[in-house]
Design a protein around this motif. Structure first.
Motif, PDB file in Angstrom:
ATOM      1  N   ARG A 262      -0.068   8.654  -0.222  1.00 46.35           N
ATOM      2  CA  ARG A 262      -1.520   8.539  -0.341  1.00 46.35           C
ATOM      3  C   ARG A 262      -2.177   9.919  -0.292  1.00 46.35           C
ATOM      4  O   ARG A 262      -3.074  10.224  -1.099  1.00 46.35           O
ATOM      5  CB  ARG A 262      -2.045   7.671   0.803  1.00 46.35           C
ATOM      6  CG  ARG A 262      -3.558   7.625   0.926  1.00 46.35           C
ATOM      7  CD  ARG A 262      -4.148   6.617   0.007  1.00 46.35           C
ATOM      8  NE  ARG A 262      -5.603   6.677   0.021  1.00 46.35           N
ATOM      9  CZ  ARG A 262      -6.399   5.662  -0.301  1.00 46.35           C
ATOM     10  NH1 ARG A 262      -5.855   4.509  -0.658  1.00 46.35           N
ATOM     11  NH2 ARG A 262      -7.693   5.786  -0.283  1.00 46.35           N
TER      12      ARG A 262
ATOM     13  N   ALA B  80      -1.054  -1.751  -5.662  1.00 47.46           N
ATOM     14  CA  ALA B  80      -1.484  -0.647  -4.797  1.00 47.46           C
ATOM     15  C   ALA B  80      -2.201   0.418  -5.609  1.00 47.46           C
ATOM     16  O   ALA B  80      -3.183   1.020  -5.146  1.00 47.46           O
ATOM     17  CB  ALA B  80      -0.273  -0.048  -4.081  1.00 47.46           C
TER      18      ALA B  80
ATOM     19  N   THR C 120       0.851  -1.187   0.000  1.00 49.75           N
ATOM     20  CA  THR C 120       0.000   0.000   0.000  1.00 49.75           C
ATOM     21  C   THR C 120       0.884   1.234   0.000  1.00 49.75           C
ATOM     22  O   THR C 120       2.078   1.162   0.329  1.00 49.75           O
ATOM     23  CB  THR C 120      -0.931   0.016   1.223  1.00 49.75           C
ATOM     24  OG1 THR C 120      -0.118  -0.016   2.415  1.00 49.75           O
ATOM     25  CG2 THR C 120      -1.871  -1.183   1.217  1.00 49.75           C
ATOM     26  N   TYR C 121       0.308   2.363  -0.344  1.00 45.87           N
ATOM     27  CA  TYR C 121       1.064   3.608  -0.345  1.00 45.87           C
ATOM     28  C   TYR C 121       1.277   4.115   1.075  1.00 45.87           C
ATOM     29  O   TYR C 121       0.424   3.917   1.947  1.00 45.87           O
ATOM     30  CB  TYR C 121       0.327   4.668  -1.165  1.00 45.87           C
ATOM     31  CG  TYR C 121       0.279   4.378  -2.653  1.00 45.87           C
ATOM     32  CD1 TYR C 121       1.450   4.197  -3.384  1.00 45.87           C
ATOM     33  CD2 TYR C 121      -0.931   4.284  -3.322  1.00 45.87           C
ATOM     34  CE1 TYR C 121       1.414   3.941  -4.739  1.00 45.87           C
ATOM     35  CE2 TYR C 121      -0.979   4.029  -4.693  1.00 45.87           C
ATOM     36  CZ  TYR C 121       0.200   3.849  -5.388  1.00 45.87           C
ATOM     37  OH  TYR C 121       0.164   3.588  -6.735  1.00 45.87           O
TER      38      TYR C 121
ATOM     39  N   GLU D 176      -5.776  -0.716  -6.406  1.00 43.72           N
ATOM     40  CA  GLU D 176      -6.629  -0.599  -5.222  1.00 43.72           C
ATOM     41  C   GLU D 176      -6.986   0.859  -4.956  1.00 43.72           C
ATOM     42  O   GLU D 176      -8.121   1.176  -4.574  1.00 43.72           O
ATOM     43  CB  GLU D 176      -5.933  -1.220  -4.022  1.00 43.72           C
ATOM     44  CG  GLU D 176      -5.802  -2.730  -4.100  1.00 43.72           C
ATOM     45  CD  GLU D 176      -5.172  -3.327  -2.859  1.00 43.72           C
ATOM     46  OE1 GLU D 176      -4.756  -2.538  -1.974  1.00 43.72           O
ATOM     47  OE2 GLU D 176      -5.090  -4.561  -2.771  1.00 43.72           O
ATOM     48  N   PHE D 177      -6.016   1.750  -5.143  1.00 40.26           N
ATOM     49  CA  PHE D 177      -6.267   3.178  -4.938  1.00 40.26           C
ATOM     50  C   PHE D 177      -7.343   3.678  -5.893  1.00 40.26           C
ATOM     51  O   PHE D 177      -8.277   4.379  -5.484  1.00 40.26           O
ATOM     52  CB  PHE D 177      -4.970   3.962  -5.146  1.00 40.26           C
ATOM     53  CG  PHE D 177      -5.134   5.451  -5.095  1.00 40.26           C
ATOM     54  CD1 PHE D 177      -5.216   6.123  -3.896  1.00 40.26           C
ATOM     55  CD2 PHE D 177      -5.228   6.193  -6.279  1.00 40.26           C
ATOM     56  CE1 PHE D 177      -5.370   7.505  -3.847  1.00 40.26           C
ATOM     57  CE2 PHE D 177      -5.392   7.563  -6.248  1.00 40.26           C
ATOM     58  CZ  PHE D 177      -5.460   8.223  -5.020  1.00 40.26           C
TER      59      PHE D 177
END
Length: 217
Positions: free
Chosen positions: A8, A46, A2-3, A49-50
């Motif tokens: 993010r 990632a 993930t970021y 997903e974002f």
């Protein structure tokens, strides 16, 4: 993966600006894929997903789109992504030979990057610049009238960090990540630089003006 919170937050600010340009949020999927590609150099897990979270889509919907278009990479592209046109006119004008010699020279094939991460190669079906065949593109900027020798020199210069300027276009060559950011809809203020058309592209217009020809009313 993930970021990080910092990445993010930055991506969310850009994403909200992009999404705000569309009447329906899901219409911003293609630009958002370019946005996450500008962060990672490819469309990462990632990144998918974002995009899904920002647009209220399922990850499967995002993956279905990102794997359909060749401009979205499934593994990291080089800092400079080199596309060699091997479609009919470019091929007969030398595009196939350029591809073969450039691939041998760099030691990488289609959608592969050099070990230093500087250059990746792609066989392009058409660069829409037949009047300048054979044509290559670097991060979607034109390099016209290429030869095997000029193509190899271009790639060597890119890997050596030497300044390289497109045949037509801005006064500097953006990196793959910078170009992806522009394609997301976030301007780098370079769009007005360089001629939009030149040489053979304008020959028909020149002849028409010389003969006083006009399109039917």
């Amino acid at each position: 993966m993930t970021y990080s919170p910092e990445v993010r937050e930055r991506l969310e600010l850009d994403a909200k600006e992009i999404i705000g340009k569309y009447p329906k949020a899901r219409s911003a999927l293609l630009p958002l894929l370019h946005l996450v590609q500008s962060e990672d150099g490819y469309v990462s897990d990632a990144g998918q997903e974002f995009c899904a979270e920002m647009l209220g889509l399922s990850k499967a919907e995002v993956v279905g789109v990102s794997t359909f278009y060749t401009m979205y990479k499934r593994k990291p592209a080089g800092e400079y992504h080199v596309g060699v046109c091997i479609n009919t006119l470019c091929a007969v004008m030398g595009g196939d030979q350029i591809w073969e010699e450039l691939s041998e020279h760099t030691g990488v094939g289609h959608e592969e990057a050099t070990p230093d991460g500087k250059v990746s190669l792609e066989r392009i079906e058409c660069n829409a610049a037949c009047d300048f065949a054979p044509v290559m593109m670097v991060n979607w900027e034109f390099f016209d009238n290429q030869t095997p020798e000029s193509a190899k020199q271009l790639v060597d210069d890119l890997r050596a960090g030497k300044p390289v300027v497109p045949t037509r276009g801005p006064s500097r060559l953006c990196t793959f990540k910078e170009t992806s950011r522009v394609l997301s809809g976030l301007s780098d203020e370079l769009a007005g630089e360089g001629p939009s058309a030149a040489g053979p592209s304008l020959e028909g217009l020149r002849i028409a003006k010389a003969n006083g020809w006009e399109a039917p009313k």
